[in-house]
Motif scaffolding. Sequence first.
Motif, PDB file in Angstrom:
ATOM      1  N   PRO A  45       0.803  -1.226   0.000  1.00 35.23           N
ATOM      2  CA  PRO A  45       0.000   0.000   0.000  1.00 35.23           C
ATOM      3  C   PRO A  45       0.836   1.276   0.000  1.00 35.23           C
ATOM      4  O   PRO A  45       1.881   1.356   0.657  1.00 35.23           O
ATOM      5  CB  PRO A  45      -0.805  -0.113   1.301  1.00 35.23           C
ATOM      6  N   THR A  46       0.347   2.279  -0.748  1.00 33.40           N
ATOM      7  CA  THR A  46       0.915   3.630  -0.725  1.00 33.40           C
ATOM      8  C   THR A  46      -0.247   4.623  -0.688  1.00 33.40           C
ATOM      9  O   THR A  46      -1.381   4.288  -1.047  1.00 33.40           O
ATOM     10  CB  THR A  46       1.782   3.904  -1.971  1.00 33.40           C
ATOM     11  N   SER A  47       0.042   5.863  -0.277  1.00 34.83           N
ATOM     12  CA  SER A  47      -0.980   6.908  -0.172  1.00 34.83           C
ATOM     13  C   SER A  47      -1.670   7.097  -1.518  1.00 34.83           C
ATOM     14  O   SER A  47      -1.001   7.408  -2.513  1.00 34.83           O
ATOM     15  CB  SER A  47      -0.335   8.252   0.191  1.00 34.83           C
ATOM     16  N   ALA A  48      -2.972   6.950  -1.548  1.00 30.71           N
ATOM     17  CA  ALA A  48      -3.754   7.112  -2.777  1.00 30.71           C
ATOM     18  C   ALA A  48      -3.193   6.264  -3.916  1.00 30.71           C
ATOM     19  O   ALA A  48      -3.321   6.635  -5.079  1.00 30.71           O
ATOM     20  CB  ALA A  48      -3.824   8.589  -3.199  1.00 30.71           C
ATOM     21  N   ASN A  49      -2.586   5.124  -3.542  1.00 28.44           N
ATOM     22  CA  ASN A  49      -2.007   4.214  -4.552  1.00 28.44           C
ATOM     23  C   ASN A  49      -0.962   4.924  -5.410  1.00 28.44           C
ATOM     24  O   ASN A  49      -0.734   4.555  -6.569  1.00 28.44           O
ATOM     25  CB  ASN A  49      -3.125   3.630  -5.433  1.00 28.44           C
ATOM     26  N   ALA A  50      -0.299   5.927  -4.852  1.00 33.21           N
ATOM     27  CA  ALA A  50       0.561   6.799  -5.667  1.00 33.21           C
ATOM     28  C   ALA A  50       1.797   6.093  -6.215  1.00 33.21           C
ATOM     29  O   ALA A  50       2.340   6.519  -7.229  1.00 33.21           O
ATOM     30  CB  ALA A  50       0.986   8.018  -4.852  1.00 33.21           C
ATOM     31  N   SER A  51       2.266   5.072  -5.527  1.00 28.31           N
ATOM     32  CA  SER A  51       3.324   4.206  -6.078  1.00 28.31           C
ATOM     33  C   SER A  51       4.499   5.002  -6.643  1.00 28.31           C
ATOM     34  O   SER A  51       4.881   4.836  -7.802  1.00 28.31           O
ATOM     35  CB  SER A  51       2.730   3.308  -7.179  1.00 28.31           C
ATOM     36  N   PRO A  52       5.123   5.893  -5.830  1.00 27.65           N
ATOM     37  CA  PRO A  52       6.157   6.767  -6.391  1.00 27.65           C
ATOM     38  C   PRO A  52       7.504   6.101  -6.637  1.00 27.65           C
ATOM     39  O   PRO A  52       8.350   6.709  -7.291  1.00 27.65           O
ATOM     40  CB  PRO A  52       6.297   7.858  -5.317  1.00 27.65           C
ATOM     41  N   ALA A  53       7.730   4.900  -6.132  1.00 25.04           N
ATOM     42  CA  ALA A  53       9.067   4.297  -6.264  1.00 25.04           C
ATOM     43  C   ALA A  53       9.348   3.912  -7.709  1.00 25.04           C
ATOM     44  O   ALA A  53       8.473   3.432  -8.432  1.00 25.04           O
ATOM     45  CB  ALA A  53       9.203   3.071  -5.362  1.00 25.04           C
ATOM     46  N   ARG A  54      10.600   4.134  -8.101  1.00 16.35           N
ATOM     47  CA  ARG A  54      11.116   3.665  -9.387  1.00 16.35           C
ATOM     48  C   ARG A  54      12.380   2.877  -9.092  1.00 16.35           C
ATOM     49  O   ARG A  54      13.105   3.196  -8.136  1.00 16.35           O
ATOM     50  CB  ARG A  54      11.415   4.850 -10.316  1.00 16.35           C
ATOM     51  N   PHE A  55      12.655   1.878  -9.918  1.00 19.40           N
ATOM     52  CA  PHE A  55      13.740   0.939  -9.641  1.00 19.40           C
ATOM     53  C   PHE A  55      14.673   0.830 -10.842  1.00 19.40           C
ATOM     54  O   PHE A  55      14.209   0.614 -11.970  1.00 19.40           O
ATOM     55  CB  PHE A  55      13.167  -0.453  -9.342  1.00 19.40           C
ATOM     56  N   ILE A  56      15.963   0.994 -10.591  1.00 18.58           N
ATOM     57  CA  ILE A  56      16.963   0.602 -11.581  1.00 18.58           C
ATOM     58  C   ILE A  56      17.754  -0.544 -10.965  1.00 18.58           C
ATOM     59  O   ILE A  56      18.282  -0.417  -9.848  1.00 18.58           O
ATOM     60  CB  ILE A  56      17.913   1.762 -11.949  1.00 18.58           C
ATOM     61  N   PHE A  57      17.802  -1.655 -11.707  1.00 20.40           N
ATOM     62  CA  PHE A  57      18.566  -2.803 -11.246  1.00 20.40           C
ATOM     63  C   PHE A  57      19.929  -2.776 -11.930  1.00 20.40           C
ATOM     64  O   PHE A  57      20.012  -3.011 -13.146  1.00 20.40           O
ATOM     65  CB  PHE A  57      17.821  -4.102 -11.558  1.00 20.40           C
ATOM     66  N   ALA A  58      20.957  -2.462 -11.180  1.00 24.26           N
ATOM     67  CA  ALA A  58      22.318  -2.478 -11.718  1.00 24.26           C
ATOM     68  C   ALA A  58      22.815  -3.918 -11.658  1.00 24.26           C
ATOM     69  O   ALA A  58      23.168  -4.423 -10.579  1.00 24.26           O
ATOM     70  CB  ALA A  58      23.222  -1.548 -10.918  1.00 24.26           C
ATOM     71  N   ALA A  59      22.793  -4.563 -12.819  1.00 22.25           N
ATOM     72  CA  ALA A  59      23.088  -5.997 -12.884  1.00 22.25           C
ATOM     73  C   ALA A  59      24.324  -6.292 -13.743  1.00 22.25           C
ATOM     74  O   ALA A  59      25.066  -7.225 -13.446  1.00 22.25           O
ATOM     75  CB  ALA A  59      21.880  -6.753 -13.445  1.00 22.25           C
ATOM     76  N   SER A  60      24.539  -5.536 -14.793  1.00 22.86           N
ATOM     77  CA  SER A  60      25.705  -5.775 -15.651  1.00 22.86           C
ATOM     78  C   SER A  60      26.975  -5.323 -14.930  1.00 22.86           C
ATOM     79  O   SER A  60      26.926  -4.511 -13.995  1.00 22.86           O
ATOM     80  CB  SER A  60      25.555  -5.007 -16.964  1.00 22.86           C
ATOM     81  N   ALA A  61      28.104  -5.800 -15.390  1.00 24.39           N
ATOM     82  CA  ALA A  61      29.378  -5.381 -14.786  1.00 24.39           C
ATOM     83  C   ALA A  61      29.550  -3.872 -14.917  1.00 24.39           C
ATOM     84  O   ALA A  61      30.012  -3.201 -13.976  1.00 24.39           O
ATOM     85  CB  ALA A  61      30.541  -6.127 -15.452  1.00 24.39           C
ATOM     86  N   ASP A  62      29.176  -3.322 -16.075  1.00 26.52           N
ATOM     87  CA  ASP A  62      29.307  -1.871 -16.279  1.00 26.52           C
ATOM     88  C   ASP A  62      28.448  -1.083 -15.297  1.00 26.52           C
ATOM     89  O   ASP A  62      28.900  -0.091 -14.710  1.00 26.52           O
ATOM     90  CB  ASP A  62      28.868  -1.492 -17.706  1.00 26.52           C
ATOM     91  N   ALA A  63      27.187  -1.484 -15.150  1.00 27.00           N
ATOM     92  CA  ALA A  63      26.272  -0.749 -14.270  1.00 27.00           C
ATOM     93  C   ALA A  63      26.722  -0.845 -12.818  1.00 27.00           C
ATOM     94  O   ALA A  63      26.667   0.138 -12.065  1.00 27.00           O
ATOM     95  CB  ALA A  63      24.853  -1.279 -14.428  1.00 27.00           C
ATOM     96  N   ARG A  64      27.191  -2.012 -12.430  1.00 26.68           N
ATOM     97  CA  ARG A  64      27.645  -2.172 -11.046  1.00 26.68           C
ATOM     98  C   ARG A  64      28.897  -1.341 -10.783  1.00 26.68           C
ATOM     99  O   ARG A  64      29.042  -0.731  -9.714  1.00 26.68           O
ATOM    100  CB  ARG A  64      27.887  -3.650 -10.743  1.00 26.68           C
ATOM    101  N   ALA A  65      29.795  -1.298 -11.758  1.00 29.10           N
ATOM    102  CA  ALA A  65      31.016  -0.496 -11.581  1.00 29.10           C
ATOM    103  C   ALA A  65      30.669   0.988 -11.483  1.00 29.10           C
ATOM    104  O   ALA A  65      31.237   1.722 -10.665  1.00 29.10           O
ATOM    105  CB  ALA A  65      31.975  -0.753 -12.744  1.00 29.10           C
ATOM    106  N   LYS A  66      29.714   1.421 -12.314  1.00 32.48           N
ATOM    107  CA  LYS A  66      29.311   2.838 -12.284  1.00 32.48           C
ATOM    108  C   LYS A  66      28.679   3.181 -10.943  1.00 32.48           C
ATOM    109  O   LYS A  66      28.939   4.247 -10.367  1.00 32.48           O
ATOM    110  CB  LYS A  66      28.331   3.096 -13.438  1.00 32.48           C
ATOM    111  N   LEU A  67      27.842   2.283 -10.424  1.00 34.73           N
ATOM    112  CA  LEU A  67      27.210   2.535  -9.128  1.00 34.73           C
ATOM    113  C   LEU A  67      28.241   2.478  -8.003  1.00 34.73           C
ATOM    114  O   LEU A  67      28.234   3.325  -7.099  1.00 34.73           O
ATOM    115  CB  LEU A  67      26.087   1.520  -8.891  1.00 34.73           C
ATOM    116  N   ALA A  68      29.143   1.501  -8.071  1.00 36.39           N
ATOM    117  CA  ALA A  68      30.163   1.371  -7.013  1.00 36.39           C
ATOM    118  C   ALA A  68      31.024   2.623  -6.925  1.00 36.39           C
ATOM    119  O   ALA A  68      31.439   3.032  -5.832  1.00 36.39           O
ATOM    120  CB  ALA A  68      31.027   0.139  -7.259  1.00 36.39           C
TER     121      ALA A  68
END
Lengths: 197, 197
Positions: A45-68
């Motif tokens: 549940p979220t307020s008024a079903n507003a569902s504000p979360a967005r998700f980026i899954f850093a899974a590739s080696a490049d994405a993980r290195a950039k996040l790290a």
Amino acid sequence: MSGSPLGADALDLLFRDARTYYSWDETPVTETELRALYDLVKMGPTSANASPARFIFAASADARAKLAATASAANAPKILAAPVTAIIGFDTKFYDKLPILFPPADARSWFAHSETVARETAVRNSSLQGAYFIIAARALGWDTGPMSGFDKAAVDAQFWAGTDVETNFICSLGKGTTEKLFDRLPRLSFEDAATIL
Amino acid sequence: MSGSPLGADALDLLFRDARTYYSWDETPVTETELRALYDLVKMGPTSANASPARFIFAASADARAKLAATASAANAPKILAAPVTAIIGFDTKFYDKLPILFPPADARSWFAHSETVARETAVRNSSLQGAYFIIAARALGWDTGPMSGFDKAAVDAQFWAGTDVETNFICSLGKGTTEKLFDRLPRLSFEDAATIL
């Protein structure tokens, strides 16, 4: 309607034996598994079903290195070691989706009039959704490693550029290994944290 | 370590069939049951184990009437009808408990230096704990009714006066009845909310 309480093993899995992990085995997390996880998280549940979360899954080696590279010295190796680390953000313009998410009323107008109200709602509710993410992952047999030690401005610039999304926190996901676990830390007693009136 | 995934019935109870309730039957929620709930909630992870959430359970007729008087017209009758409504707050000086909660390091100094950092941490992590509260209640067979439509300044003044705690959101607890349920609202697709990099 509520149902029968879960058994002790389930409560252990979700809360009592679950830990925050810092090291990970080689088990991958597939796209199918990330979609199954999202399909649980989105139902929380979220307020008024507003569902504000967005998700980026850093899974590739490049994405993980950039996040790290944006993380604290303590957190960078945890990100590199995990099969995937989720960046959990909030859409500051979440209210533009309310005509779809909350058809019964003009819920957009409850939030769009005030940047302060909108931001408070986005932060609170994306945090709720971040907690649903942690518990849903555990329910599906994964371990998690939530972290807030990173350069928020750098993550925003490198992962959410051109969007209205900002970063809330990040959370690794996979099968944890126990060698780097802290001892279990104490918790506040009921008396220290709660009152019945 | 992670365990076996929960079965479909448990996932339904926690996420897929669970709803936000607005009306309640006569089943009471006892102090023993509130303590059992807190004993799960307290185990959920927070930054540096900071555990900033504080809980007031408005259970007596007087406490519920006082809380209902601060709520929006839509929410007041829901509070009066519920056996208990929890006020979930955050201690803005949560860091003063870190010498107990996080013995491995001087974690107090990570937060006490900046009111901005401390407040962000308190809001984010008390929201996580609020979500643990919702999911733990469901795991124990209860229904929940989280709400953010109330006069925060009034709740702060009437329930947290003389403390460093402020209100985050409120959440009714009990056995829900279905007559006032909305139809299930839509959710964002994976593509609308998530990206795999």
